[in-house]
Motif scaffolding. Structure first.
Motif, PDB file in Angstrom:
ATOM      1  N   VAL A  72       0.843  -1.202   0.000  1.00 19.37           N
ATOM      2  CA  VAL A  72       0.000   0.000   0.000  1.00 19.37           C
ATOM      3  C   VAL A  72       0.878   1.253   0.000  1.00 19.37           C
ATOM      4  O   VAL A  72       0.580   2.230  -0.698  1.00 19.37           O
ATOM      5  N   GLU A  91      -3.199  -0.965  -9.117  1.00 21.78           N
ATOM      6  CA  GLU A  91      -4.147  -2.064  -8.927  1.00 21.78           C
ATOM      7  C   GLU A  91      -3.695  -2.969  -7.777  1.00 21.78           C
ATOM      8  O   GLU A  91      -4.510  -3.405  -6.957  1.00 21.78           O
ATOM      9  N   GLN A  94      -4.337  -1.227  -4.542  1.00 18.95           N
ATOM     10  CA  GLN A  94      -5.752  -1.262  -4.176  1.00 18.95           C
ATOM     11  C   GLN A  94      -6.141  -2.641  -3.643  1.00 18.95           C
ATOM     12  O   GLN A  94      -6.880  -2.740  -2.670  1.00 18.95           O
ATOM     13  N   GLN A  95      -5.638  -3.697  -4.266  1.00 15.90           N
ATOM     14  CA  GLN A  95      -5.913  -5.050  -3.779  1.00 15.90           C
ATOM     15  C   GLN A  95      -5.382  -5.226  -2.356  1.00 15.90           C
ATOM     16  O   GLN A  95      -6.051  -5.807  -1.501  1.00 15.90           O
ATOM     17  N   ARG A  97      -4.851  -2.828  -0.170  1.00 16.97           N
ATOM     18  CA  ARG A  97      -5.680  -1.978   0.697  1.00 16.97           C
ATOM     19  C   ARG A  97      -6.979  -2.696   1.055  1.00 16.97           C
ATOM     20  O   ARG A  97      -7.397  -2.708   2.224  1.00 16.97           O
ATOM     21  N   ASP A  98      -7.615  -3.316   0.056  1.00 16.96           N
ATOM     22  CA  ASP A  98      -8.860  -4.059   0.291  1.00 16.96           C
ATOM     23  C   ASP A  98      -8.627  -5.234   1.232  1.00 16.96           C
ATOM     24  O   ASP A  98      -9.418  -5.472   2.147  1.00 16.96           O
ATOM     25  N   ARG A  99      -7.553  -5.961   1.004  1.00 20.44           N
ATOM     26  CA  ARG A  99      -7.255  -7.127   1.855  1.00 20.44           C
ATOM     27  C   ARG A  99      -6.958  -6.694   3.294  1.00 20.44           C
ATOM     28  O   ARG A  99      -7.400  -7.341   4.247  1.00 20.44           O
ATOM     29  N   SER A 101      -8.167  -4.048   4.793  1.00 27.09           N
ATOM     30  CA  SER A 101      -9.432  -3.664   5.432  1.00 27.09           C
ATOM     31  C   SER A 101     -10.253  -4.902   5.797  1.00 27.09           C
ATOM     32  O   SER A 101     -10.900  -4.922   6.854  1.00 27.09           O
ATOM     33  N   GLU A 102     -10.202  -5.965   4.985  1.00 23.80           N
ATOM     34  CA  GLU A 102     -10.891  -7.222   5.326  1.00 23.80           C
ATOM     35  C   GLU A 102     -10.305  -7.835   6.596  1.00 23.80           C
ATOM     36  O   GLU A 102     -11.044  -8.294   7.468  1.00 23.80           O
ATOM     37  N   LYS A 105     -11.299  -5.747   9.622  1.00 29.50           N
ATOM     38  CA  LYS A 105     -12.714  -5.958   9.931  1.00 29.50           C
ATOM     39  C   LYS A 105     -12.901  -7.291  10.653  1.00 29.50           C
ATOM     40  O   LYS A 105     -13.624  -7.380  11.649  1.00 29.50           O
TER      41      LYS A 105
END
Length: 166
Positions: A72, A91, A94-95, A97-99, A101-102, A105
């Protein structure tokens, strides 16, 4: 092939010993790995580690929060020889960053569930019954008050040559 976390950690410890610039022990120094580093590792470690074990260990390493944070951040990739490479693409960032955040969470949900149940912060799963060892013997030992101590012999685990247990 089922690979345990312990096996992955041993493999990564071995790789960190062999390639300290590529696999640092300090999470703040973790950098993204060069694309295709698995093939370079497979060639360099031929006869010591199989390609499947290397792939599993790299997948485990690249799913680490410190590694994802480095992607990131846009840190330069590092090759097996220690040379810096290109930066992660937008890209890939972003992947990552998404991982991240998962993962965060899921950690929050686990923490909330543990608090609801009134258990400690990290919910512990029930301990399985101890396995019967191939060799289960007791022998007298010296305890703090001179009592006999039962000693259980651990099962032997095959470790490939070149790998040392942590």
């Amino acid at each position: 092939m089922t690979v345990t976390t312990t096996c992955l950690r041993r493999t990564l410890a071995y790789l960190a010993e062999r390639y300290p610039n590529v696999f640092p022990s300090d999470p703040k120094q973790v950098r993204p790995l060069a694309v295709g580093i698995h093939t370079a590792l497979a060639v360099a470690e031929e006869g010591t580690l199989c390609e499947t074990r290397i792939r599993h260990a790299l997948r485990y390493y690249c799913g680490n929060m410190a590694y994802l944070a480095a992607v990131v951040r846009g840190a330069r990739r590092i090759g097996l020889d220690g040379q810096e490479g290109e930066r992660p693409t937008p890209e890939e960032q972003q992947q990552a960053r998404d991982r991240l955040s998962e993962i965060r969470k899921a950690l929050k949900e686990r923490k909330a569930t543990a608090k609801q149940k009134g258990s400690p912060e990290r919910a512990a799963s029930p301990k399985p019954a101890p396995r019967k060892s191939a060799i289960d013997c007791t022998r007298p030992g010296v305890a703090s008050r001179g009592k006999a101590v039962a000693v259980r012999v651990k099962r032997r685990v095959h470790v490939p040559s070149g790998l040392q247990t942590p």
